[in-house]
Design a protein around this motif. Sequence first.
Motif, PDB file in Angstrom:
ATOM      1  N   SER A 161       0.754  -1.186   0.112  1.00 12.39           N
ATOM      2  CA  SER A 161      -0.080   0.049  -0.193  1.00 12.39           C
ATOM      3  C   SER A 161       0.891   1.387  -0.062  1.00 12.39           C
ATOM      4  CB  SER A 161      -0.855  -0.149   1.100  1.00 12.39           C
ATOM      5  OG  SER A 161      -1.550   1.285   1.379  1.00 12.39           O
ATOM      6  N   ALA A 162       0.917   1.908  -1.194  1.00  9.32           N
ATOM      7  CA  ALA A 162       2.059   3.112  -1.272  1.00  9.32           C
ATOM      8  C   ALA A 162       1.588   3.749  -2.463  1.00  9.32           C
ATOM      9  CB  ALA A 162       3.332   2.532  -1.537  1.00  9.32           C
ATOM     10  N   GLY A 163       1.880   4.941  -2.484  1.00 14.41           N
ATOM     11  CA  GLY A 163       1.782   5.947  -3.699  1.00 14.41           C
ATOM     12  C   GLY A 163       3.048   5.872  -4.640  1.00 14.41           C
ATOM     13  N   ARG A 164       3.030   6.707  -5.524  1.00 18.98           N
ATOM     14  CA  ARG A 164       4.122   6.624  -6.430  1.00 18.98           C
ATOM     15  C   ARG A 164       5.003   7.988  -6.395  1.00 18.98           C
ATOM     16  NH1 ARG A 164       0.093   6.179 -11.758  1.00 18.98           N
ATOM     17  NH2 ARG A 164      -1.146   7.975 -11.322  1.00 18.98           N
ATOM     18  N   GLU A 165       4.578   9.082  -5.615  1.00 17.30           N
ATOM     19  CA  GLU A 165       5.150  10.440  -5.904  1.00 17.30           C
ATOM     20  C   GLU A 165       6.461  10.319  -5.079  1.00 17.30           C
ATOM     21  OE1 GLU A 165       3.871   9.932  -2.153  1.00 17.30           O
ATOM     22  OE2 GLU A 165       2.705   9.755  -3.921  1.00 17.30           O
ATOM     23  N   GLY A 166       6.654   9.723  -3.900  1.00 14.04           N
ATOM     24  CA  GLY A 166       7.921   9.608  -3.408  1.00 14.04           C
ATOM     25  C   GLY A 166       9.117   9.149  -4.339  1.00 14.04           C
ATOM     26  N   ALA A 167       8.443   8.132  -5.077  1.00 11.85           N
ATOM     27  CA  ALA A 167       9.528   7.518  -6.047  1.00 11.85           C
ATOM     28  C   ALA A 167       9.789   8.672  -6.919  1.00 11.85           C
ATOM     29  CB  ALA A 167       8.927   6.292  -6.936  1.00 11.85           C
ATOM     30  N   ALA A 168       8.617   9.466  -7.648  1.00 15.93           N
ATOM     31  CA  ALA A 168       8.883  10.335  -8.592  1.00 15.93           C
ATOM     32  C   ALA A 168       9.933  11.566  -8.197  1.00 15.93           C
ATOM     33  CB  ALA A 168       7.509  11.022  -8.913  1.00 15.93           C
ATOM     34  N   LEU A 169       9.759  11.807  -6.814  1.00 18.47           N
ATOM     35  CA  LEU A 169      10.408  13.123  -6.418  1.00 18.47           C
ATOM     36  C   LEU A 169      12.088  12.487  -6.340  1.00 18.47           C
ATOM     37  CD1 LEU A 169       8.568  14.437  -3.519  1.00 18.47           C
ATOM     38  CD2 LEU A 169       8.769  15.225  -5.965  1.00 18.47           C
ATOM     39  N   GLN A 170      12.371  11.160  -5.846  1.00 12.23           N
ATOM     40  CA  GLN A 170      13.555  10.529  -5.707  1.00 12.23           C
ATOM     41  C   GLN A 170      14.196  10.357  -7.209  1.00 12.23           C
ATOM     42  OE1 GLN A 170      13.871   7.280  -3.013  1.00 12.23           O
ATOM     43  NE2 GLN A 170      11.977   8.110  -2.214  1.00 12.23           N
ATOM     44  N   LEU A 171      13.108   9.885  -8.149  1.00  9.58           N
ATOM     45  CA  LEU A 171      13.841   9.665  -9.522  1.00  9.58           C
ATOM     46  C   LEU A 171      14.041  10.949 -10.328  1.00  9.58           C
ATOM     47  CD1 LEU A 171      11.194   7.222 -10.993  1.00  9.58           C
ATOM     48  CD2 LEU A 171      13.751   6.936 -11.361  1.00  9.58           C
ATOM     49  N   GLY A 172      13.218  11.917 -10.083  1.00  7.81           N
ATOM     50  CA  GLY A 172      13.192  13.384 -10.667  1.00  7.81           C
ATOM     51  C   GLY A 172      14.807  14.073 -10.044  1.00  7.81           C
ATOM     52  N   GLY A 173      14.735  13.831  -8.765  1.00 12.05           N
ATOM     53  CA  GLY A 173      16.168  14.557  -8.194  1.00 12.05           C
ATOM     54  C   GLY A 173      17.365  14.093  -8.821  1.00 12.05           C
ATOM     55  N   SER A 174      17.332  12.505  -8.675  1.00 12.53           N
ATOM     56  CA  SER A 174      18.613  12.092  -9.290  1.00 12.53           C
ATOM     57  C   SER A 174      18.895  12.190 -10.694  1.00 12.53           C
ATOM     58  CB  SER A 174      18.240  10.350  -8.969  1.00 12.53           C
ATOM     59  OG  SER A 174      19.203   9.595  -9.640  1.00 12.53           O
ATOM     60  N   ILE A 175      17.814  12.325 -11.535  1.00 11.52           N
ATOM     61  CA  ILE A 175      17.968  12.808 -13.090  1.00 11.52           C
ATOM     62  C   ILE A 175      18.455  13.993 -13.173  1.00 11.52           C
ATOM     63  CG2 ILE A 175      16.647  13.118 -15.120  1.00 11.52           C
ATOM     64  CD1 ILE A 175      14.804  10.658 -14.105  1.00 11.52           C
ATOM     65  N   GLY A 176      17.752  15.147 -12.344  1.00 15.56           N
ATOM     66  CA  GLY A 176      18.163  16.225 -12.348  1.00 15.56           C
ATOM     67  C   GLY A 176      19.507  16.566 -12.021  1.00 15.56           C
ATOM     68  N   VAL A 177      20.191  15.802 -11.260  1.00 12.43           N
ATOM     69  CA  VAL A 177      21.488  15.956 -10.728  1.00 12.43           C
ATOM     70  C   VAL A 177      22.335  15.386 -11.860  1.00 12.43           C
ATOM     71  CG1 VAL A 177      23.202  15.251  -9.311  1.00 12.43           C
ATOM     72  CG2 VAL A 177      21.038  15.916  -8.152  1.00 12.43           C
ATOM     73  N   GLN A 178      21.900  14.298 -12.558  1.00  9.52           N
ATOM     74  CA  GLN A 178      22.983  13.850 -13.524  1.00  9.52           C
ATOM     75  C   GLN A 178      22.963  14.596 -14.719  1.00  9.52           C
ATOM     76  OE1 GLN A 178      24.673  11.476 -12.615  1.00  9.52           O
ATOM     77  NE2 GLN A 178      23.513  11.284 -10.723  1.00  9.52           N
ATOM     78  N   ILE A 179      21.710  15.409 -15.249  1.00  8.46           N
ATOM     79  CA  ILE A 179      21.681  16.395 -16.001  1.00  8.46           C
ATOM     80  C   ILE A 179      22.587  17.572 -15.866  1.00  8.46           C
ATOM     81  CG2 ILE A 179      20.266  17.919 -17.401  1.00  8.46           C
ATOM     82  CD1 ILE A 179      18.044  15.744 -17.382  1.00  8.46           C
ATOM     83  N   GLY A 180      22.350  17.909 -14.492  1.00  7.40           N
ATOM     84  CA  GLY A 180      23.483  19.130 -14.113  1.00  7.40           C
ATOM     85  C   GLY A 180      24.838  18.854 -14.303  1.00  7.40           C
ATOM     86  N   ARG A 181      25.476  17.767 -13.911  1.00 10.01           N
ATOM     87  CA  ARG A 181      26.581  17.384 -14.117  1.00 10.01           C
ATOM     88  C   ARG A 181      26.798  17.343 -15.742  1.00 10.01           C
ATOM     89  NH1 ARG A 181      27.453  12.265  -9.957  1.00 10.01           N
ATOM     90  NH2 ARG A 181      27.804  13.432  -7.988  1.00 10.01           N
ATOM     91  N   LEU A 182      26.049  16.691 -16.293  1.00 10.15           N
ATOM     92  CA  LEU A 182      26.422  16.603 -17.804  1.00 10.15           C
ATOM     93  C   LEU A 182      26.716  18.144 -18.379  1.00 10.15           C
ATOM     94  CD1 LEU A 182      26.323  15.374 -20.370  1.00 10.15           C
ATOM     95  CD2 LEU A 182      23.874  15.554 -20.565  1.00 10.15           C
TER      96      LEU A 182
END
Length: 392
Positions: A118-139
């Motif tokens: 029993s869980a949602g998906r936005e926690g994963a979205a924020l963690q996914l998004g944060g990780s992706i954002g950092v990698q693009i920032g490094r790029l």
Amino acid sequence: MNRSYLKRKFSHVKDVAKTFFKWLLVASVTGVVGGLIGWTFSFSVCFAGDFFTQNTWLIWLLPIGGLLIVLLYAGTHMLEFAGTDEIIGSIRTGHYVRFATAPLIFIGTVITHLLGGSAGREGAALQLGGSIGVQIGRLFRLKDHDIRIITLCGMSALFSALFATPLTAVFFAIEVISVGVMYYAALWPCIVASFAAYTISQWLGAESFAIQTTIPTFEWDILWRVAILSALCAGLSVVFCVTMRKTAEFFKKRFQNPFIRIVVGSLALIGLTYLCGSNDYNGTGVHLVLQAVNDGTAVPAAFLWKILFTAVTIACGFKGGEIVPTFFIGSTFGCLAGGLLGLDPAFGAAVGLIAVFCGAINCPVASIVLSVELFGVNGLLYFALACAISYV
């Protein structure tokens, strides 16, 4: 003197234009990538949830799925990863988010939904998004200050792609990192990223989360009833947050080994499912949210069951988020309490959804914007009051 003044003004305009177009480019890339990954993630989680609904016997595999999640995190030395809180903390401190965060939370959330957690998906979205954002920032070789902004862009993009609420995604990202403070430096980049992700996800066929419900015309008699309902929802949001925290503390104290902890939690979820005699509280339960808001019907104890199921799921180590569960809890409680207060139960469910969401995440502006994107502008005064009372 005039020439010097004009030179300074020109230099200022040049710097502003450079910043404007820099973020237009970088945030657009983040939005496109976030939209693609967000749609893929949403499709995977929805498919997993639907597959569980058709094969509820899969709940017996929860212990195995739980052990797999812990094994994945242990193998990448991320057992102590604090999830969304760590993403938010990284923005405040400037620390980098590890790349492994994205695939781990993706896989862990899909497993959780596939096996009836029993869980949602936005926690994963924020963690996914944060990780992706950092990698693009490094790029793009961004500086530390800009890495914080691009992290927020990634969070906005994934949230927008998942819920089809682009404005809510923007204000949620810039408001959630510090209660009571809006991080306006990220406003333009987050808008670009959020709208780009929304466009991509809609182009790929993502479903809108907009809900049709009856909103009454403005009346003072209704307003005071909404105020009382909002205060009750605020109290419920406190109960939800405290239950989540105390359950997590209980599991960590009693079962210090993460492998044993998640097996015990899995068995508890299986027991709870058979105790209540329904699979309604496994997964996201979005169909019951729609039932409450559209039809004005809900099982009286549904919100209590959902709090318990979600607390055990997250506390023992399964992955997901708490926002969709707050939708469930708020709408089913609002349906019941709203009816008792003399409101249309469907409208009460809508108010409850927004008020509990606001009380749980402490983001009143994002909550007001969410009410408009979900229910339209007709009930704005009611929902604004609900958010103000719930936040206070």
